[in-house]
Design a protein around this motif. Structure first.
Motif, PDB file in Angstrom:
ATOM      1  N   LEU A   1       0.820  -1.220   0.000  1.00  0.00           N
ATOM      2  CA  LEU A   1       0.000   0.000   0.000  1.00  0.00           C
ATOM      3  C   LEU A   1       0.852   1.267   0.000  1.00  0.00           C
ATOM      4  O   LEU A   1       0.392   2.317  -0.463  1.00  0.00           O
ATOM      5  N   LEU A   2       2.071   1.179   0.497  1.00  0.00           N
ATOM      6  CA  LEU A   2       2.976   2.330   0.474  1.00  0.00           C
ATOM      7  C   LEU A   2       3.680   2.497  -0.872  1.00  0.00           C
ATOM      8  O   LEU A   2       4.452   3.425  -1.046  1.00  0.00           O
ATOM      9  N   GLY A   3       3.410   1.582  -1.798  1.00  0.00           N
ATOM     10  CA  GLY A   3       3.989   1.701  -3.140  1.00  0.00           C
ATOM     11  C   GLY A   3       5.256   0.906  -3.337  1.00  0.00           C
ATOM     12  O   GLY A   3       6.019   1.186  -4.257  1.00  0.00           O
ATOM     13  N   GLY A   4       5.502  -0.069  -2.504  1.00  0.00           N
ATOM     14  CA  GLY A   4       6.689  -0.904  -2.655  1.00  0.00           C
ATOM     15  C   GLY A   4       6.647  -1.708  -3.941  1.00  0.00           C
ATOM     16  O   GLY A   4       5.577  -2.091  -4.418  1.00  0.00           O
ATOM     17  N   ASN A   5       7.811  -1.954  -4.536  1.00  0.00           N
ATOM     18  CA  ASN A   5       7.873  -2.689  -5.791  1.00  0.00           C
ATOM     19  C   ASN A   5       8.372  -4.118  -5.589  1.00  0.00           C
ATOM     20  O   ASN A   5       9.186  -4.613  -6.341  1.00  0.00           O
ATOM     21  N   ILE A   6       7.865  -4.770  -4.564  1.00  0.00           N
ATOM     22  CA  ILE A   6       8.193  -6.165  -4.279  1.00  0.00           C
ATOM     23  C   ILE A   6       6.880  -6.936  -4.231  1.00  0.00           C
ATOM     24  O   ILE A   6       5.856  -6.406  -3.804  1.00  0.00           O
ATOM     25  N   SER A   7       6.912  -8.169  -4.707  1.00  0.00           N
ATOM     26  CA  SER A   7       5.672  -8.942  -4.739  1.00  0.00           C
ATOM     27  C   SER A   7       5.279  -9.401  -3.332  1.00  0.00           C
ATOM     28  O   SER A   7       6.100  -9.423  -2.410  1.00  0.00           O
TER      29      SER A   7
ATOM     30  N   VAL B   1       9.163   0.462   7.673  1.00  0.00           N
ATOM     31  CA  VAL B   1      10.021  -0.195   8.658  1.00  0.00           C
ATOM     32  C   VAL B   1       9.308  -0.359   9.997  1.00  0.00           C
ATOM     33  O   VAL B   1       9.498  -1.359  10.693  1.00  0.00           O
ATOM     34  N   TYR B   2       8.464   0.577  10.368  1.00  0.00           N
ATOM     35  CA  TYR B   2       7.800   0.529  11.674  1.00  0.00           C
ATOM     36  C   TYR B   2       6.995  -0.758  11.894  1.00  0.00           C
ATOM     37  O   TYR B   2       7.148  -1.399  12.938  1.00  0.00           O
ATOM     38  N   PRO B   3       6.145  -1.204  10.942  1.00  0.00           N
ATOM     39  CA  PRO B   3       5.436  -2.475  11.166  1.00  0.00           C
ATOM     40  C   PRO B   3       6.381  -3.680  11.246  1.00  0.00           C
ATOM     41  O   PRO B   3       6.117  -4.624  11.990  1.00  0.00           O
ATOM     42  N   MET B   4       7.497  -3.642  10.503  1.00  0.00           N
ATOM     43  CA  MET B   4       8.482  -4.724  10.607  1.00  0.00           C
ATOM     44  C   MET B   4       9.085  -4.750  12.008  1.00  0.00           C
ATOM     45  O   MET B   4       9.261  -5.810  12.590  1.00  0.00           O
ATOM     46  N   PHE B   5       9.393  -3.559  12.522  1.00  0.00           N
ATOM     47  CA  PHE B   5       9.914  -3.432  13.878  1.00  0.00           C
ATOM     48  C   PHE B   5       8.932  -4.043  14.874  1.00  0.00           C
ATOM     49  O   PHE B   5       9.312  -4.839  15.743  1.00  0.00           O
TER      50      PHE B   5
ATOM     51  N   GLN C   1      10.961   0.341  -1.138  1.00  0.00           N
ATOM     52  CA  GLN C   1      10.016   1.410  -0.818  1.00  0.00           C
ATOM     53  C   GLN C   1      10.463   2.734  -1.431  1.00  0.00           C
ATOM     54  O   GLN C   1      11.656   2.982  -1.584  1.00  0.00           O
ATOM     55  N   PRO C   2       9.504   3.605  -1.743  1.00  0.00           N
ATOM     56  CA  PRO C   2       9.867   4.966  -2.172  1.00  0.00           C
ATOM     57  C   PRO C   2      10.634   5.681  -1.056  1.00  0.00           C
ATOM     58  O   PRO C   2      10.447   5.392   0.129  1.00  0.00           O
ATOM     59  N   ALA C   3      11.477   6.623  -1.435  1.00  0.00           N
ATOM     60  CA  ALA C   3      12.403   7.255  -0.489  1.00  0.00           C
ATOM     61  C   ALA C   3      11.698   7.891   0.713  1.00  0.00           C
ATOM     62  O   ALA C   3      12.156   7.760   1.838  1.00  0.00           O
ATOM     63  N   GLY C   4      10.601   8.553   0.538  1.00  0.00           N
ATOM     64  CA  GLY C   4       9.952   9.245   1.640  1.00  0.00           C
ATOM     65  C   GLY C   4       9.100   8.352   2.524  1.00  0.00           C
ATOM     66  O   GLY C   4       8.565   8.814   3.530  1.00  0.00           O
TER      67      GLY C   4
END
Length: 141
Positions: free
Chosen positions: A47-53, A123-127, A114-117
């Protein structure tokens, strides 16, 4: 005759069957937490626009659980000894090293997609995901 060791590790021992509050988390609980957590982190990344499947993200999160798994094994070995404050501190340090390593490793893999901004938002949900898993490791006594 006792239950096989693999059954006691994955499903709990016969001692905890009488009082489920005595044992740690059981295999099904950890399995569901890992899968739902992985799906939430992956959905957030997409949803944040990441380019990973989706499946690549779930696999990376699973592979990055290895340091936490190693910490769990070390903590289980330490739990075999007579418990003291020093041993708890050692377990805590081992768990935090596994947590930091897992978070850093997944951040390296998934943060670049992830896009730069929006990297901090990814990272927060991974944390939180690895923190919950690490909490299960350290709180099991």
């Amino acid at each position: 005759m006792g239950l096989p060791y693999s059954y006691r590790v994955l499903q709990g021992s016969a001692d905890t069957a009488d009082n489920p509050n005595d044992g740690g988390p059981e295999f099904a609980e950890v399995f569901v937490i890992v899968w739902i957590g992985s799906m939430i982190v992956t959905l957030n990344s997409k949803l944040l626009g990441g380019n990973i499947s989706f499946f690549q993200s779930v696999c990376v999160l699973g592979y990055c659980l290895l340091p936490t798994t190693v910490a769990l094994i070390v903590c289980r070995i330490i739990l075999l000894m007579k418990q003291s404050t020093l041993l708890f501190v050692i377990r805590f340090v081992v768990t935090m090293v596994g947590f930091g390593w897992a978070t850093f490793a997944s951040m390296v893999f998934l943060g670049d997609s992830q896009p730069a901004g929006r990297k901090a938002l990814a990272v927060y949900p991974m944390f939180l995901f690895y923190f919950i898993i690490s909490w299960l490791v350290i709180s099991h006594s």
